[in-house]
Each structure stands twice: as structure tokens, then as C-alpha cells.
Design a protein around this motif. Structure first.
Motif, PDB file in Angstrom:
ATOM      1  N   SER A  21       0.830  -1.200   0.000  1.00 57.50           N
ATOM      2  CA  SER A  21       0.000   0.000   0.000  1.00 57.50           C
ATOM      3  C   SER A  21       0.869   1.256   0.000  1.00 57.50           C
ATOM      4  O   SER A  21       1.925   1.302   0.639  1.00 57.50           O
ATOM      5  N   LEU A  22       0.402   2.272  -0.732  1.00 61.39           N
ATOM      6  CA  LEU A  22       1.090   3.549  -0.851  1.00 61.39           C
ATOM      7  C   LEU A  22       0.086   4.679  -0.646  1.00 61.39           C
ATOM      8  O   LEU A  22      -1.109   4.500  -0.873  1.00 61.39           O
ATOM      9  N   SER A  23       0.572   5.857  -0.276  1.00 63.21           N
ATOM     10  CA  SER A  23      -0.259   7.054  -0.246  1.00 63.21           C
ATOM     11  C   SER A  23       0.304   8.053  -1.255  1.00 63.21           C
ATOM     12  O   SER A  23       1.474   8.430  -1.169  1.00 63.21           O
ATOM     13  N   LEU A  24      -0.541   8.450  -2.212  1.00 64.61           N
ATOM     14  CA  LEU A  24      -0.146   9.426  -3.219  1.00 64.61           C
ATOM     15  C   LEU A  24      -0.764  10.777  -2.888  1.00 64.61           C
ATOM     16  O   LEU A  24      -1.937  10.862  -2.508  1.00 64.61           O
ATOM     17  N   PHE A  25       0.018  11.821  -3.054  1.00 63.22           N
ATOM     18  CA  PHE A  25      -0.441  13.192  -2.861  1.00 63.22           C
ATOM     19  C   PHE A  25      -0.396  13.899  -4.212  1.00 63.22           C
ATOM     20  O   PHE A  25       0.667  13.995  -4.834  1.00 63.22           O
ATOM     21  N   LEU A  26      -1.568  14.381  -4.649  1.00 63.50           N
ATOM     22  CA  LEU A  26      -1.728  14.924  -5.987  1.00 63.50           C
ATOM     23  C   LEU A  26      -2.046  16.418  -5.921  1.00 63.50           C
ATOM     24  O   LEU A  26      -2.730  16.877  -5.003  1.00 63.50           O
ATOM     25  N   PRO A  27      -1.591  17.191  -6.904  1.00 59.77           N
ATOM     26  CA  PRO A  27      -1.883  18.628  -6.906  1.00 59.77           C
ATOM     27  C   PRO A  27      -3.300  18.919  -7.387  1.00 59.77           C
ATOM     28  O   PRO A  27      -3.895  18.137  -8.130  1.00 59.77           O
ATOM     29  N   HIS A  28      -3.837  20.046  -6.954  1.00 59.28           N
ATOM     30  CA  HIS A  28      -5.095  20.545  -7.492  1.00 59.28           C
ATOM     31  C   HIS A  28      -4.845  21.149  -8.878  1.00 59.28           C
ATOM     32  O   HIS A  28      -3.707  21.526  -9.205  1.00 59.28           O
ATOM     33  N   PRO A  29      -5.871  21.240  -9.724  1.00 55.10           N
ATOM     34  CA  PRO A  29      -5.714  21.917 -11.013  1.00 55.10           C
ATOM     35  C   PRO A  29      -5.130  23.319 -10.806  1.00 55.10           C
ATOM     36  O   PRO A  29      -5.550  24.066  -9.925  1.00 55.10           O
ATOM     37  N   GLY A  30      -4.131  23.651 -11.621  1.00 53.99           N
ATOM     38  CA  GLY A  30      -3.474  24.952 -11.517  1.00 53.99           C
ATOM     39  C   GLY A  30      -2.232  24.936 -10.652  1.00 53.99           C
ATOM     40  O   GLY A  30      -1.428  25.874 -10.712  1.00 53.99           O
ATOM     41  N   GLN A  31      -2.051  23.888  -9.829  1.00 57.02           N
ATOM     42  CA  GLN A  31      -0.844  23.762  -9.020  1.00 57.02           C
ATOM     43  C   GLN A  31       0.214  22.975  -9.788  1.00 57.02           C
ATOM     44  O   GLN A  31      -0.113  22.043 -10.522  1.00 57.02           O
ATOM     45  N   THR A  32       1.477  23.342  -9.604  1.00 55.66           N
ATOM     46  CA  THR A  32       2.561  22.629 -10.284  1.00 55.66           C
ATOM     47  C   THR A  32       3.046  21.434  -9.489  1.00 55.66           C
ATOM     48  O   THR A  32       3.688  20.536 -10.043  1.00 55.66           O
ATOM     49  N   GLU A  33       2.741  21.408  -8.195  1.00 52.93           N
ATOM     50  CA  GLU A  33       3.121  20.272  -7.362  1.00 52.93           C
ATOM     51  C   GLU A  33       2.197  20.217  -6.152  1.00 52.93           C
ATOM     52  O   GLU A  33       1.585  21.223  -5.776  1.00 52.93           O
ATOM     53  N   PRO A  34       2.063  19.044  -5.533  1.00 54.21           N
ATOM     54  CA  PRO A  34       1.148  18.912  -4.391  1.00 54.21           C
ATOM     55  C   PRO A  34       1.675  19.650  -3.183  1.00 54.21           C
ATOM     56  O   PRO A  34       2.883  19.698  -2.933  1.00 54.21           O
ATOM     57  N   GLN A  35       0.750  20.213  -2.410  1.00 48.98           N
ATOM     58  CA  GLN A  35       1.114  20.978  -1.223  1.00 48.98           C
ATOM     59  C   GLN A  35       1.006  20.101   0.025  1.00 48.98           C
ATOM     60  O   GLN A  35      -0.086  19.801   0.499  1.00 48.98           O
ATOM     61  N   ARG A  62      -4.664  10.000  -1.765  1.00 51.68           N
ATOM     62  CA  ARG A  62      -5.387   8.774  -2.068  1.00 51.68           C
ATOM     63  C   ARG A  62      -4.460   7.573  -1.868  1.00 51.68           C
ATOM     64  O   ARG A  62      -3.253   7.661  -2.081  1.00 51.68           O
ATOM     65  N   SER A  63      -5.052   6.447  -1.477  1.00 52.78           N
ATOM     66  CA  SER A  63      -4.297   5.210  -1.265  1.00 52.78           C
ATOM     67  C   SER A  63      -4.321   4.359  -2.525  1.00 52.78           C
ATOM     68  O   SER A  63      -5.381   4.184  -3.138  1.00 52.78           O
ATOM     69  N   TYR A  64      -3.174   3.815  -2.874  1.00 55.06           N
ATOM     70  CA  TYR A  64      -3.054   2.945  -4.044  1.00 55.06           C
ATOM     71  C   TYR A  64      -2.145   1.774  -3.706  1.00 55.06           C
ATOM     72  O   TYR A  64      -1.541   1.721  -2.631  1.00 55.06           O
ATOM     73  N   THR A  65      -2.070   0.842  -4.637  1.00 54.47           N
ATOM     74  CA  THR A  65      -1.210  -0.325  -4.478  1.00 54.47           C
ATOM     75  C   THR A  65      -0.078  -0.261  -5.489  1.00 54.47           C
ATOM     76  O   THR A  65      -0.295   0.070  -6.657  1.00 54.47           O
ATOM     77  N   LEU A  66       1.112  -0.569  -5.053  1.00 56.43           N
ATOM     78  CA  LEU A  66       2.250  -0.666  -5.956  1.00 56.43           C
ATOM     79  C   LEU A  66       2.023  -1.802  -6.945  1.00 56.43           C
ATOM     80  O   LEU A  66       1.783  -2.929  -6.549  1.00 56.43           O
TER      81      LEU A  66
END
Length: 276
Positions: A47-61, A86-90
């Protein structure tokens, strides 16, 4: 910048290397980055946790400079600034070059979808090379975020997963040695999402496309086994019903059943985490 959180997990700064469409509802995103030299995993259902940016952001905060206090700092950011987690699987880890694959289910993206797409599905459907993410993942290969652990005396592995668990099941099957036996059911939203899976095990794999999993499994005869091990993952309600079936109706020792709710109907991941 990379900041350790709590061994054996840490943050990894990554970027999209490429995307591969696997079917109408699935896309594989390959990530790369120098930090991956410190990423280690024994695979399976990692299990992994991914952090994603909002539209308009260049990187996640994410305030990783706070070290162990990153969680509270992240929670205190404004909703439209705070990175989407969000949680994902490798799905796979490769070296030379260092890359990882993560498979995304594109909920709500298809025209006429019954439910609107969430922020992670929208991000994944538009991801392009160079897009930046943060990942909270393992720095030690054998870690507590791997749940698939059949006892050594297991003589049959029984698996059920919905579309969100297909990456984990695929990796699990690849890890099973020759001579082992497995009975597998996989739920798919669309026939186009059915994948060819690789394993050295003696595995019978059934894909259920828009079928009721509980009815299908109730009507199935398992191969004879004295010490089966069951792994179930996907939508929480279905996972609980299947666990009751295997323990209550088939009499399998509950200590030999691993069950993981990856998501729940009508709830976002934030709501699910709060409920837990």
C-alpha cells in the motif's frame, strides 16, 4: 526535498514518466525520480499514499518540512490548497532506471457515468510526463503496509478483488511460487478491462463483469484444501459480506482470512478515514 516521516516509511518526490491505457476504466502511470533509489518493497499488495496537486498547481502541497508533524500541518491547509491524498497499491518496481507503476481506476470518467469523477480520477485521466506528485511509501522491503501474508502451511490461496484490487492481485499472483494453488475471482466494470495475468502458480482465475460476486462465489466449489488462506480486498461492504461467507458459511478459520476495504460506496477517502 525529501523528509523521513517514520521508518520504514518516507516521502518520495516523483514525476510522471509515462502513461499507458489498460482499458476503458484503467490507466497505468509510471513514476520516476532520484528518490526511488531509497524506495524498497517486497511487492504483493504493498500500500502507498499518493499526494496529488489541485488543477493549476505545479506540485502537491504537503508540509513535509514539519517532519513527523506533517499530517497535522497538511490537515490545516485550506481545502483548495491541501494536496489530494489517495491510497493505491504498488503494481511494479524496477531498477536501472528506478521506476514504479501505479494503476488507477478511472471512476466517473466515461461519458454517461453514473457518478461524477473524483479528483484523483480526473488527475489520472489527464496526467502527462513531467507532472509532479509526492508519495508516502516504504524504505524497507518487508513493511507493515503489505497485508498478503499466507501462513507457511497454506495449501490453497483464495482471492477476491474488485477493479481497485486488480493491481494488488496481479502482483500477488506474480509472487506465488510454482506448485502453489490459487482460486481467484476478479470483478471488472467493463470487459475491456480484463487483463492477462502472469503467475507460476496453478491458478484458476475467473473475471466477473457486472456480476454479483457473492452469488458467484457461493455457487462455486473450491478445490479440496485443509489449510486455505483467503485474501479479500475492494469495496468495504462487499468485502465484509464475502468475509462472512468464507468464515460463516464455508467454515474457514477467521485467522486465515485477510480482508481490506479499499473504498466504500457513497464516501470519499477523506470521509472513510474520518469514519475509521
Amino acid at each position: 526535498m525529501t523528509t523521513a516521516v517514520a521508518a520504514p516509511f518516507r516521502f518520495f518526490s516523483l514525476q510522471v514518466a509515462r502513461t499507458t491505457r489498460l482499458g476503458p476504466s484503467m490507466v497505468r502511470i509510471t513514476f520516476s525520480g532520484e528518490d526511488l533509489q531509497y524506495f524498497f518493497s517486497d511487492g504483493r499488495d504493498q500500500s502507498l499514499s499518493l499526494f496529488l496537486p489541485h488543477p493549476g498547481q505545479t506540485e502537491p502541497q504537503v508540509p513535509i518540512e514539519l517532519g513527523d508533524g506533517w499530517w497535522q500541518g497538511w490537515r490545516e491547509l485550506p481545502d483548495d490548497v491541501r494536496a489530494v491524498m489517495r491510497s493505491y497499491t504498488l503494481r511494479a518496481l524496477r531498477r536501472n532506471p528506478d521506476e514504479i507503476d501505479v494503476d488507477f481506476v478511472l471512476h466517473g470518467i466515461a461519458p454517461g457515468a453514473a457518478t461524477p469523477a473524483g479528483p484523483a480520477s480526473r488527475w489520472a485521466s489527464r496526467a502527462a510526463a513531467g507532472d509532479r506528485v509526492l508519495l508516502l511509501g516504504p524504505a524497507i522491503a518487508d513493511n507493515r503496509a503489505i497485508r498478503f501474508r499466507p501462513p507457511e502451511d497454506t495449501d490453497l490461496v483464495v482471492i477476491w478483488g474488485d477493479e481497485t484490487a486488480v493491481p494488488a492481485v496481479s502482483a500477488i499472483l506474480e509472487s506465488l511460487p510454482a506448485g502453489s494453488r490459487a482460486r481467484v475471482w476478479l470483478q471488472a466494470h467493463d470487459a475491456g478491462d480484463i487483463q492477462d495475468l502472469t503467475t507460476e502458480a496453478d491458478a484458476e482465475i475467473t473475471w466477473l463483469v457486472r456480476e454479483n460476486s457473492l452469488d458467484a462465489i457461493r455457487g462455486a466449489q473450491l478445490p479440496p484444501a485443509e489449510r486455505p488462506y483467503v485474501w479479500i480486498a475492494g469495496e468495504s461492504g462487499c468485502v465484509k459480506a464475502l468475509r462472512r461467507h468464507f468464515v460463516g458459511e464455508r467454515g474457514i478459520d477467521r485467522r486465515r482470512v485477510t480482508f481490506v476495504g479499499y473504498w466504500r460506496h457513497g464516501m470519499t477517502e477523506e470521509q472513510l478515514r474520518a469514519a475509521e
